[in-house]
Design a protein around this motif. Structure first.
Motif: not given
Lengths: 117, 112
Positions: A33-36, A75-77, A88-93, B99-100
């Protein structure tokens, strides 16, 4: 070991305009998974968007969308119609997908986004 | 109704003291975490528990000791606090699908 890199320590955007935050990652896994996450000055961690690696379609949540390039490990936002509250601060995870709930998030160092009125 | 709650939110204490931060989640999740966010805002995993069992234990001084009395709670005890322990500590949890990951609001620790 997996790593996440955000190459833009700071970004700035004019209100109502569009901005793209970059993220690259390194992994030998195929399923993850990838998250912002967004972190305003209150320091609360707010999930913005999630992408499953097995899905080719890019995730979208209202004004937020991603450009997921699995082969390039990118993985760009993209934030459209930027608002003052987006500052804000944005974190990729990154998180490896296990059979269950085990495994932790690996974060990039963050990008500080400013929104100019 | 807070999903992941941490207490205290703010803590100012002197060097050498021992302190605890408590975390509770009401989401029915079976995995909980502690993350540390340092002054440069870098977030790093410290510990993870799955059903009260320690599964991730990163390189953290042994002055830090997590305790999970049940799968809804994960507390962090810190002995002999040092200036460098000043940070924001985040508790988080995730369910079976994984998943979260949901975060608490953070506990701001300042050691003086």
């Amino acid at each position: 070991a997996q790593t996440v890199t955000q190459s833009q320590p700071e970004m700035s955007v004019q209100e109502a305009e569009t901005v793209t935050l970059s993220c690259t990652y390194d992994t030998s896994e195929s399923d993850y998974y990838l998250f912002w996450y967004k972190q305003p000055p209150s320091r609360q961690m707010i999930l913005v968007i999630r992408q499953e690696a097995y899905k080719q379609q890019n995730a979208t949540e209202n004004r937020f969308s991603v450009n997921f390039q699995k082969a390039a490990k990118s993985f760009s936002l993209k934030i459209s119609d930027s608002q003052l509250g987006d500052a804000a601060m944005y974190f990729c995870a990154y998180r490896k997908r296990y059979g269950g709930s085990q495994g932790n998030l690996i974060f990039g160092k963050g990008t500080k986004l400013s929104v100019k009125p | 109704d807070t999903a992941v709650s941490q207490t205290p939110k703010y803590l100012v204490t002197q060097m050498g003291n021992d302190k605890s931060i408590k975390c509770e989640q009401n989401l029915g999740h079976d995995t909980m975490y502690w993350y540390k966010q340092d002054s440069k805002k870098f977030l790093k995993i410290m510990f993870s528990y799955n059903n009260k069992e320690l599964i991730i234990n990163e390189t953290v001084p042994n002055r830090f000791s997590p305790k999970s009395p049940d799968k809804a709670h994960l507390n962090l005890h810190i002995n002999s606090l040092e200036l460098g322990d000043s940070a924001v500590y985040f508790c988080a949890s995730t369910g079976f699908s994984g998943n979260t990951i949901y975060f608490g609001e953070g506990s701001w620790l300042t050691v003086v």
